[in-house]
Motif scaffolding. Sequence first.
Motif, mmCIF file in Angstrom:
data_model
loop_
_atom_site.group_PDB
_atom_site.id
_atom_site.type_symbol
_atom_site.label_atom_id
_atom_site.label_comp_id
_atom_site.label_asym_id
_atom_site.label_seq_id
_atom_site.Cartn_x
_atom_site.Cartn_y
_atom_site.Cartn_z
ATOM 1 N N LEU A 1 -13.044 13.414 3.998
ATOM 2 C CA LEU A 1 -13.279 11.972 3.978
ATOM 3 C C LEU A 1 -12.137 11.169 4.599
ATOM 4 C CD1 LEU A 1 -14.861 11.429 0.448
ATOM 5 C CD2 LEU A 1 -15.985 11.286 2.670
ATOM 6 N N PHE A 2 -10.918 11.537 4.279
ATOM 7 C CA PHE A 2 -9.762 10.728 4.708
ATOM 8 C C PHE A 2 -9.698 10.541 6.224
ATOM 9 C CE2 PHE A 2 -5.145 10.320 5.668
ATOM 10 C CZ PHE A 2 -4.983 9.035 5.177
ATOM 11 N N PRO A 3 -9.727 11.617 7.019
ATOM 12 C CA PRO A 3 -9.648 11.401 8.471
ATOM 13 C C PRO A 3 -10.825 10.597 9.023
ATOM 14 C CG PRO A 3 -9.223 13.692 7.953
ATOM 15 C CD PRO A 3 -9.702 13.041 6.701
ATOM 16 N N SER A 4 -12.017 10.813 8.480
ATOM 17 C CA SER A 4 -13.165 10.065 8.992
ATOM 18 C C SER A 4 -13.006 8.568 8.723
ATOM 19 C CB SER A 4 -14.468 10.603 8.402
ATOM 20 O OG SER A 4 -14.515 10.380 7.018
ATOM 21 N N ILE A 5 -12.459 8.220 7.579
ATOM 22 C CA ILE A 5 -12.238 6.805 7.260
ATOM 23 C C ILE A 5 -11.139 6.228 8.144
ATOM 24 C CG2 ILE A 5 -11.456 5.218 5.461
ATOM 25 C CD1 ILE A 5 -12.876 7.122 3.455
ATOM 26 N N VAL A 6 -10.071 6.981 8.348
ATOM 27 C CA VAL A 6 -8.978 6.499 9.200
ATOM 28 C C VAL A 6 -9.468 6.332 10.643
ATOM 29 C CG1 VAL A 6 -6.714 7.073 10.153
ATOM 30 C CG2 VAL A 6 -7.152 7.384 7.724
ATOM 31 N N PHE A 7 -10.311 7.241 11.111
ATOM 32 C CA PHE A 7 -10.859 7.102 12.466
ATOM 33 C C PHE A 7 -11.748 5.865 12.583
ATOM 34 C CE2 PHE A 7 -10.064 11.796 13.205
ATOM 35 C CZ PHE A 7 -9.019 11.560 14.099
ATOM 36 N N ARG A 8 -12.443 5.505 11.509
ATOM 37 C CA ARG A 8 -13.230 4.264 11.528
ATOM 38 C C ARG A 8 -12.323 3.045 11.643
ATOM 39 N NH1 ARG A 8 -18.432 4.655 7.535
ATOM 40 N NH2 ARG A 8 -19.362 6.445 8.593
ATOM 41 N N VAL A 9 -11.200 3.086 10.942
ATOM 42 C CA VAL A 9 -10.225 1.991 11.054
ATOM 43 C C VAL A 9 -9.716 1.910 12.495
ATOM 44 C CG1 VAL A 9 -7.930 1.206 10.343
ATOM 45 C CG2 VAL A 9 -9.530 2.067 8.630
ATOM 46 N N LYS A 10 -9.427 3.054 13.073
ATOM 47 C CA LYS A 10 -8.944 3.092 14.459
ATOM 48 C C LYS A 10 -10.005 2.549 15.415
ATOM 49 C CE LYS A 10 -7.402 6.158 18.118
ATOM 50 N NZ LYS A 10 -7.265 7.523 18.558
ATOM 51 N N LYS A 11 -11.241 2.990 15.240
ATOM 52 C CA LYS A 11 -12.334 2.554 16.117
ATOM 53 C C LYS A 11 -12.541 1.043 16.023
ATOM 54 C CE LYS A 11 -17.139 3.532 17.250
ATOM 55 N NZ LYS A 11 -18.334 4.296 16.878
ATOM 56 N N ALA A 12 -12.405 0.505 14.818
ATOM 57 C CA ALA A 12 -12.554 -0.937 14.618
ATOM 58 C C ALA A 12 -11.292 -1.700 15.021
ATOM 59 C CB ALA A 12 -12.886 -1.231 13.165
ATOM 60 N N HIS B 1 -4.405 -1.216 6.959
ATOM 61 C CA HIS B 1 -5.641 -0.567 6.506
ATOM 62 C C HIS B 1 -5.481 0.944 6.424
ATOM 63 C CE1 HIS B 1 -8.411 -4.161 7.737
ATOM 64 N NE2 HIS B 1 -7.593 -4.456 6.762
ATOM 65 N N VAL B 2 -4.677 1.517 7.311
ATOM 66 C CA VAL B 2 -4.424 2.961 7.253
ATOM 67 C C VAL B 2 -3.681 3.300 5.965
ATOM 68 C CG1 VAL B 2 -3.255 4.898 8.360
ATOM 69 C CG2 VAL B 2 -4.436 3.188 9.758
ATOM 70 N N PRO C 1 0.815 -1.222 0.000
ATOM 71 C CA PRO C 1 0.000 0.000 0.000
ATOM 72 C C PRO C 1 0.847 1.270 0.000
ATOM 73 C CG PRO C 1 -0.248 -1.174 2.079
ATOM 74 C CD PRO C 1 0.545 -2.048 1.170
ATOM 75 N N LEU C 2 2.025 1.214 0.612
ATOM 76 C CA LEU C 2 2.949 2.357 0.565
ATOM 77 C C LEU C 2 3.355 2.641 -0.875
ATOM 78 C CD1 LEU C 2 4.891 4.445 1.838
ATOM 79 C CD2 LEU C 2 6.534 2.593 2.093
ATOM 80 N N MET C 3 3.637 1.573 -1.626
ATOM 81 C CA MET C 3 4.032 1.731 -3.019
ATOM 82 C C MET C 3 2.892 2.331 -3.855
ATOM 83 S SD MET C 3 5.528 -1.067 -5.701
ATOM 84 C CE MET C 3 3.959 -1.792 -6.093
ATOM 85 N N PHE C 4 1.670 1.814 -3.692
ATOM 86 C CA PHE C 4 0.538 2.351 -4.456
ATOM 87 C C PHE C 4 0.263 3.807 -4.112
ATOM 88 C CE2 PHE C 4 -1.037 -2.183 -4.966
ATOM 89 C CZ PHE C 4 -0.659 -2.246 -6.292
ATOM 90 N N GLY C 5 0.259 4.117 -2.829
ATOM 91 C CA GLY C 5 0.028 5.500 -2.412
ATOM 92 C C GLY C 5 1.092 6.440 -2.934
ATOM 93 N N GLY C 6 2.332 5.999 -2.867
ATOM 94 C CA GLY C 6 3.435 6.821 -3.365
ATOM 95 C C GLY C 6 3.400 6.976 -4.873
ATOM 96 N N LEU C 7 3.093 5.892 -5.572
ATOM 97 C CA LEU C 7 3.050 5.952 -7.034
ATOM 98 C C LEU C 7 1.947 6.898 -7.512
ATOM 99 C CD1 LEU C 7 4.231 4.895 -9.665
ATOM 100 C CD2 LEU C 7 2.620 2.999 -9.547
ATOM 101 N N LEU C 8 0.848 6.938 -6.807
ATOM 102 C CA LEU C 8 -0.250 7.836 -7.190
ATOM 103 C C LEU C 8 0.035 9.296 -6.861
ATOM 104 C CD1 LEU C 8 -3.221 5.569 -6.132
ATOM 105 C CD2 LEU C 8 -2.673 6.305 -8.455
#
Length: 136
Positions: free
Chosen positions: A80-91, A97-98, A43-50
């Motif tokens: 959107l990004f922080p709300s999704i990351v907070f859902r990952v944290k809550k779960a 996943h982050v 995921p680091l590679m995909f995020g960086g490549l984009l």
Amino acid sequence: MLRYGLAVGAVVTSVAASIPRFFPWILTNDVAVQEAVRPLALPLMFGGLLTAPVAVSEGTLLARRELGYLAAVYVLSTALFPSIVFRVKKAQGPVIHVWACFAGFQLFRAMAFLGKIWLPKLWQKLLKRKEKVAVE
């Protein structure tokens, strides 16, 4: 410019992602941490490549003075990004996943920016082809 950005981004991202995947001892001596960071490479590679198409298309849209569109995408993606990351944290989801969320964040922005630049041109070409077929 997009091709150059993707080429440079691919090289830099490949090097950066190879460190946690193949050389985690560069980051830490702790074997448990070394094993934990290995799966983060993809995921680091995909995020960086984009990041390259995002940066190049942002520059193009800035040069075109598409400030309203850029602002709308920034606000939406930043909300959107922080709300999704907070859902990952809550779960209590895994760290991977982050990083997958970051890759999705970059994918959203790349599609929004590149779509604004290229879709009108592609749409016009498609319409011209339909007109040629209808005339014949």
